[in-house]
Design a protein around this motif. Structure first.
Motif, PDB file in Angstrom:
ATOM      1  N   ALA A  10      36.853  42.283  42.161  1.00 54.67           N
ATOM      2  CA  ALA A  10      37.887  42.977  41.395  1.00 54.67           C
ATOM      3  C   ALA A  10      38.468  44.096  42.248  1.00 54.67           C
ATOM      4  O   ALA A  10      37.730  44.834  42.905  1.00 54.67           O
ATOM      5  CB  ALA A  10      37.312  43.542  40.106  1.00 54.67           C
ATOM      6  N   THR A  61      42.146  40.355  40.338  1.00 50.25           N
ATOM      7  CA  THR A  61      40.968  39.597  40.742  1.00 50.25           C
ATOM      8  C   THR A  61      41.302  38.825  42.005  1.00 50.25           C
ATOM      9  O   THR A  61      42.267  38.055  42.028  1.00 50.25           O
ATOM     10  CB  THR A  61      40.521  38.621  39.643  1.00 50.25           C
ATOM     11  N   ASP A  65      45.053  40.860  36.063  1.00 54.71           N
ATOM     12  CA  ASP A  65      44.318  40.925  34.801  1.00 54.71           C
ATOM     13  C   ASP A  65      45.343  40.888  33.673  1.00 54.71           C
ATOM     14  O   ASP A  65      46.052  41.870  33.428  1.00 54.71           O
ATOM     15  CB  ASP A  65      43.484  42.216  34.744  1.00 54.71           C
TER      16      ASP A  65
END
Length: 444
Positions: A404, A362, A344
């Motif tokens: 995630a 991710t 991220d």
């Protein structure tokens, strides 16, 4: 072109049946509840029997093209333009269209006679029937071609309900029209003027390459003979100058003038000449497969076979075997799982409530197996690193999913800045399906 029968014509038709049986049939074959061979462009998945390929597997397409190229090189070095004469789509569909033409309009002499006649109801009916049959074959072939890129049963339903998409309509008409034009009208003109292979084949030949050869030493001087081979006391060769070899040639060349770039090695002239030799009682083989060295040095069949195993063919064969074995091993050991790990980038790190430093990742997980799998996710690389969320993920067969994952490390562990870490995904119940993906963990 005059029709001909014989050993090589039979071999050519065997190749027509084999290639078209696979082409027209493979797209209708079911495999595990889906189409056996389908290059599904909309889903970006390529199904080949029990295997599923994704755009990321483009390396296998490159390997397939390399294997095809070396097969072509090897076949050409051994037997000239064998692919052109027996397996090229232009040759295959021209044979099919000409068979339809002979069935409707008759043999070569009947067709020539029909073309010279003024227009009449009979002539119009024959011409319309021929072109209608051509269009049916072309349309079905175009439909089959598109059926390899969109499920063919869905395509058939869409065609029946006039619900075909724009690109499908384009390719249906384009491929059908292209085939109708190329096999019905262009025919040998494609081989003589448009095909690039005809131009560079010469650099792939050598004096030990098998090619269609006229035995001038035996055949000259030419002259008419009676049945039984009687030359009427004249010193004549075996060639009776009947012109059959030219009449049956798809490209219209005279093989008695030597090897020419238009020759596609279909051996129709061999069948034609052998039939004439049989009628007049002379031995077959005036026109035959042979090599330049064999003709000059009078090699026998055993000597010709021995000279086929020469450095060029051995190198091609060795490279081909090596690539095929490597590709087969790669496919056999391919792990049906692909993973991309992305940090991220909007937040380098964040501090958790328990004084741990967290990074957010991710994970894009691609299950290339046709069975669904549940994957356990682990992370390693820094002492004490653990996952706070996203420890498991379920992915249906032949699909992908994004999840995630939050990883954390106690303050004081690791070094400041980027630290290398590894995410490991392993399928439950299938420990061999596992992937390690590297990324970095940022510590302040």
């Amino acid at each position: 072109m005059r029709s001909v029968s014989g050993t090589f014509n039979n071999a050519r038709w065997i190749m027509v049946f084999l290639t078209q049986f696979f082409f027209y049939g493979a797209c209708w074959l079911d495999w595990g509840g889906r189409q056996a061979v389908l290059f599904h462009l909309a889903e970006r998945k390529f199904y080949v029997f029990g295997m599923v390929f994704w755009p990321q597997d483009a390396i296998y397409l490159a390997v397939l093209l390399v294997i095809s190229a070396y097969l072509l090189f090897l076949a050409t070095a051994i037997g000239g333009r064998l692919f052109c004469g027996y397996a090229c789509p232009q040759t295959v569909y021209t044979e099919i269209f000409m068979w339809i033409e002979r069935k409707i309009e008759g043999d070569r002499s009947a067709r020539m006679k029909l073309d010279r006649q003024p227009m009449s109801a009979r002539k119009l009916g024959l011409k319309v029937a021929k072109h209608a049959a051509w269009l049916v074959v072309a349309a079905w072939t175009g439909f089959t071609f598109v059926g390899y890129f969109t499920p063919i049963r869905e395509l058939a339903s869409a065609v029946g309900s006039f619900g075909v998409s724009g690109w499908e309509v384009f390719w249906l008409f384009f491929y059908s029209g292209f085939l109708y034009f190329m096999a019905g009208f262009m025919r040998e003109q494609m081989c003589k003027y448009l095909c690039p292979y005809a131009r560079f084949q010469g650099v792939m030949f050598d004096p030990d390459t098998l090619v269609i050869t006229y035995d001038a030493e035996r055949g000259e001087p030419r002259g008419q003979r009676r049945k039984g081979g009687d030359a009427g006391g004249k010193a004549l060769g075996d060639c009776v100058d009947c012109g059959v070899c030219v009449q049956v040639c798809p490209t219209g060349i005279d093989i008695r003038n030597g090897l020419q770039y238009e020759c596609i090695a279909c051996a129709a002239c061999i069948d034609g000449c052998d039939s004439v030799m049989d009628k007049i009682g002379l031995p077959r083989g005036l026109i035959r497969y042979s090599t330049e060295n064999a003709m000059a040095k009078h090699y026998g069949a055993r000597d010709i076979l021995q000279h086929l195993m020469r450095p060029r063919t051995l190198v091609y064969s060795a490279i081909l075997v090596l690539i095929v074995v490597a590709a087969g091993w790669s496919l056999a050991t391919r792990v049906p799982l692909k993973v991309d790990v992305l940090r991220d980038r909007s937040t380098l790190y964040r501090e958790g409530d328990d004084e741990r430093i967290e990074n957010v990742f991710t994970l894009r997980v691609m299950n290339t197996d046709e069975a669904p799998h549940r994957y356990q996710i682990e992370v390693s690389g820094i002492d004490g690193i653990r996952l706070e969320s996203g420890a498991t993920i379920e992915v249906p067969g032949a699909s992908n999913k994004t999840v995630a994952a939050v990883a954390s490390v106690e303050e004081g562990k690791g070094k400041k800045g980027s630290n290398p870490v590894v995410f490991e995904l392993r399928a439950e119940g299938a420990p061999k399906i596992a992937v390690h993906e590297k990324t970095t963990f940022y510590l302040p």
